[in-house]
Design an enzyme around this catalytic site. Structure first.
Site, PDB file in Angstrom:
ATOM      1  NE  ARG A 230     -10.268  -3.574   6.463  1.00  0.00           N
ATOM      2  CZ  ARG A 230      -9.947  -4.572   5.647  1.00  0.00           C
ATOM      3  NH1 ARG A 230     -10.848  -5.462   5.266  1.00  0.00           N
ATOM      4  NH2 ARG A 230      -8.715  -4.695   5.227  1.00  0.00           N
TER       5      ARG A 230
ATOM      6  CG  ASN B 119      -4.989   2.839   0.274  1.00  0.00           C
ATOM      7  OD1 ASN B 119      -5.584   3.877   0.007  1.00  0.00           O
ATOM      8  ND2 ASN B 119      -4.550   2.006  -0.662  1.00  0.00           N
TER       9      ASN B 119
ATOM     10  NE  ARG C 226      -9.716   3.055   5.820  1.00  0.00           N
ATOM     11  CZ  ARG C 226      -9.619   2.578   7.051  1.00  0.00           C
ATOM     12  NH1 ARG C 226     -10.213   3.194   8.049  1.00  0.00           N
ATOM     13  NH2 ARG C 226      -8.921   1.490   7.305  1.00  0.00           N
TER      14      ARG C 226
ATOM     15  CB  SER D  56      -0.909   0.009   1.235  1.00  0.00           C
ATOM     16  OG  SER D  56      -0.151   0.275   2.403  1.00  0.00           O
TER      17      SER D  56
ATOM     18  CE  LYS E 192      -2.535   1.585  12.397  1.00  0.00           C
ATOM     19  NZ  LYS E 192      -3.172   0.652  11.452  1.00  0.00           N
ATOM     20  CG  ASP E 193      -1.603  -3.067  10.754  1.00  0.00           C
ATOM     21  OD1 ASP E 193      -2.733  -2.779  11.178  1.00  0.00           O
ATOM     22  OD2 ASP E 193      -1.012  -2.411   9.865  1.00  0.00           O
TER      23      ASP E 193
ATOM     24  CB  CYS F 267      -9.645  -8.909  14.724  1.00  0.00           C
ATOM     25  SG  CYS F 267     -10.915 -10.064  14.194  1.00  0.00           S
TER      26      CYS F 267
ATOM     27  NE  ARG G  68      -8.173   2.526  18.013  1.00  0.00           N
ATOM     28  CZ  ARG G  68      -8.159   3.807  17.645  1.00  0.00           C
ATOM     29  NH1 ARG G  68      -8.352   4.752  18.546  1.00  0.00           N
ATOM     30  NH2 ARG G  68      -7.943   4.157  16.396  1.00  0.00           N
ATOM     31  NE  ARG G  69      -9.694   5.553  14.029  1.00  0.00           N
ATOM     32  CZ  ARG G  69      -8.943   5.233  12.979  1.00  0.00           C
ATOM     33  NH1 ARG G  69      -9.448   4.485  12.001  1.00  0.00           N
ATOM     34  NH2 ARG G  69      -7.698   5.661  12.894  1.00  0.00           N
TER      35      ARG G  69
END
Length: 317
Positions: free
Chosen positions: A157, A159, A163, A20, A89-90, A250, A139-140
């Site tokens: 979803r 990159n 978005r 990406s 974070k991934d 997840c 989380r958001r």
């Protein structure tokens, strides 16, 4: 007994990463820092497309967060590359790194905060009821449900550039994206508001890039370890131990942030949410004499005492 010969630096380091634009920008940062530290070492990029990049549905349907790392890890283990660059974070925190690999360094931490992007320039508090926020981050979603229940989250979803294209096409009215990601692709111009970590607690490992090597490749480990940042190492170690003890998956709305104050004191704040944001568990502790691993464990135990295990296990995944 004679001293062991110093390790010879490799002439070439092949760096594997997701393909990406943001991931490749991260690789360029690593290449630049490595070039400054070891001008004689050449680098080559080995881009791979991961399951997580190909799949636009819910991550829980394709192995969760491992979807962004599996192919990168495979290239490293197969000897097709010498160094992997990951966003921490991934990287799944509920299981160990693939056997035969180690973290060689955690780079200096970037901005950990989330950013709101709204074409009309409104802040989060100014958005009218029913505004559609594009995000697939549990989380958001949980934190927005807790703080702004009048807003609606729509799955999104892809990159950051993709978005923003979806936003322009009207698939959402606003977006939440990581500040660090927008910095990496040079698009901070679209930010309407940067949310404080009190308003939106970050994901585990936010803003940290990890360098991963084969554990037997001592020459590469030695060459890249100098890129590591001690504060990022301690903070990330505490956060990932927290996630490991909680065994979050997840679909678990877990957030956490370890910080180092001006005196060098480490602390860790973490939250576990129900997806609807109606239950929020909080814990915050200072390390004092504790190691980062022990701090992460201690904060996780504090959350487990509040019922985090039942909360996490009660979420389908």
């Amino acid at each position: 007994m004679s001293a062991p010969e110093p390790l010879r630096s490799p002439e070439l380091i092949r760096i594997v990463s997701r393909d990406s634009p943001m991931a490749l920008a991260q690789v360029e940062r690593v290449r630049a820092e490595l070039r400054a530290l070891h001008p004689a070492i050449a680098t080559e990029v080995v881009p791979v497309k991961t399951t997580g990049d190909r799949w636009m549905g819910a991550l829980s349907q394709v192995e969760g967060k491992g979807a962004f790392t599996k192919e990168v890890d495979a290239a490293l283990l197969a000897g097709e590359a010498d160094l992997a660059v990951h966003c921490v974070k991934d990287i799944p925190g509920d299981r160990p790194l693939p056997a035969g690999t180690v973290f060689a360094a955690f780079l200096k931490r970037d901005d950990v905060r989330d950013a709101l992007i709204h074409p009309g320039g409104l802040t989060l508090d100014e958005l009218p009821a029913g505004t559609r926020i594009g995000t697939s981050s549990v989380r958001r979603i949980a934190q927005l449900a807790a703080s702004h229940p009048q807003l609606t989250c729509v799955p999104m979803r892809g990159n950051a550039n993709r978005r923003m294209e979806k936003l322009a096409a009207g698939e959402a009215d606003a977006l939440l994206l990581a500040v660090s990601g927008l910095e990496r692709i040079g698009r901070t111009d679209v930010i309407t508001q940067i949310l404080s970590t009190d308003e939106m607690c970050p994901p585990i490992g936010a803003g940290v890039l990890a360098l991963q090597c084969r554990e037997d490749d001592t020459a590469t480990i030695d060459a890249v370890s100098g890129l590591g940042d001690p504060a990022a190492f301690r903070e990330t170690t505490a956060e990932r131990m927290l996630l490991h003890v909680l065994q979050g998956h997840c679909n678990s709305p877990i957030a956490g942030l370890a910080t180092t104050d001006r005196r060098g004191e480490l602390s860790l704040r973490a939250c576990v949410f129900t997806p609807d944001g109606k239950t929020v568990l909080n814990a915050h502790e200072w390390a004092g004499p504790l190691t980062p691993e022990t701090l992460g464990t201690s904060v996780a135990v504090a959350l487990l005492r509040q019922g985090a295990r039942e909360l996490i296990d009660g979420i389908a995944h």
